[in-house]
Design an enzyme around this catalytic site. Structure first.
Site, PDB file in Angstrom:
ATOM      1  N   ASP A  12      50.947  37.465  43.447  1.00  0.00           N
ATOM      2  CA  ASP A  12      50.999  37.932  42.060  1.00  0.00           C
ATOM      3  C   ASP A  12      50.298  39.270  41.797  1.00  0.00           C
ATOM      4  OD1 ASP A  12      52.146  35.454  41.910  1.00  0.00           O
ATOM      5  OD2 ASP A  12      50.784  34.645  40.406  1.00  0.00           O
ATOM      6  N   LYS A 122      57.940  32.347  40.851  1.00  0.00           N
ATOM      7  CA  LYS A 122      57.420  31.043  40.434  1.00  0.00           C
ATOM      8  C   LYS A 122      57.198  31.042  38.934  1.00  0.00           C
ATOM      9  CE  LYS A 122      52.588  32.298  41.508  1.00  0.00           C
ATOM     10  NZ  LYS A 122      51.904  32.026  40.242  1.00  0.00           N
ATOM     11  N   CYS A 170      45.754  31.564  40.746  1.00  0.00           N
ATOM     12  CA  CYS A 170      46.950  31.451  41.596  1.00  0.00           C
ATOM     13  C   CYS A 170      46.633  31.555  43.081  1.00  0.00           C
ATOM     14  CB  CYS A 170      47.973  32.493  41.170  1.00  0.00           C
ATOM     15  SG  CYS A 170      48.598  32.180  39.496  1.00  0.00           S
TER      16      CYS A 170
END
Length: 229
Positions: A12, A122, A170
């Protein structure tokens, strides 16, 4: 003895998670890019980037909830597993971020993105939070799973090296799920940044319990060069 077949998972590293204008910017988030690019130059069997990729009506967005329990960073809500209402998860609400089709969802342009073999998206299911790049937190059953575990298994990966954003969300949950999936899991703390840096001691204790190891960029390079992958 299992062959050493390492994969790199960069979590990310997107515009919305970085200064100067990210909706959910992690302090100094852009500063890890040179180290990520150094890792990308190494001879990993598989190199994967992950991306939050939310619909605008995602359950984690504070804007999709009513007052007074809709304060970004502060409010907590309980989410029911849509496939099993008896299973619940408490989750924090966030500003709208990484919305599909927006600049905020893009990987940082300074990343050497051509080095990635795959980009895994995701968080597309509006009904559930999904910090981990493998699956949402519900287990009885999972609601949403990405292709990441299959990509790793198809390449017969033995070891997964993880870096990116954010260290306490994350990255953490991706690492914990990588270990649960049976991969030897390594996290590179110098190539992560946290939403709440004070939480990192507890995060690292959780890694120790799960059998996850911390490693430096230099040690990673030495392992890969020594293994001749």
């Amino acid at each position: 003895m299992t062959a050493f077949r390492p994969a790199l998972v960069i979590v990310d590293v997107q515009e919305d998670f970085c200064p100067p204008s990210g909706a959910l910017a992690v302090q100094d988030g852009r500063d890890i890019v040179p180290a990520i690019n150094e890792l990308l130059s190494l001879d990993f069997v598989l190199k994967v980037a992950t991306k939050d990729f939310h619909p605008p009506d995602h359950v984690s967005f504070a804007s999709n909830h009513t007052e007074p329990n809709n304060k970004p960073f502060e409010s907590l809500i309980t989410i029911q597993n849509p496939l099993n209402p008896e299973e619940t998860q408490e989750t924090r609400l966030w500003p709208d971020h990484c919305v599909q089709g927006t600049m905020g969802s893009e990987l940082l342009p300074e990343l050497n993105a051509t080095e990635f073999h795959h980009i895994v998206e995701k968080g597309q299911d509006k009904r559930v939070e999904m910090y981990s790049a493998f699956a949402d937190p519900f287990v009885n059953p999972n609601v949403s799973r990405s292709e990441l575990a299959k990509l790793l298994r198809d390449k017969q990966i033995s070891d997964v090296y993880i870096a990116g954003l954010a260290a306490d969300y994350c990255v953490k949950y991706t690492a914990l799920d990588a270990a649960k999936e049976g991969f030897k899991t390594w996290v590179l703390p110098e190539v992560t940044k946290a939403v709440d840096p004070t939480s990192l001691e507890d995060v690292h204790k959780g890694y120790e319990t799960a059998g996850i190891s911390l490693i430096t960029v230099d040690a990673t390079r030495q392992r890969l060069e020594g293994a001749g992958t």
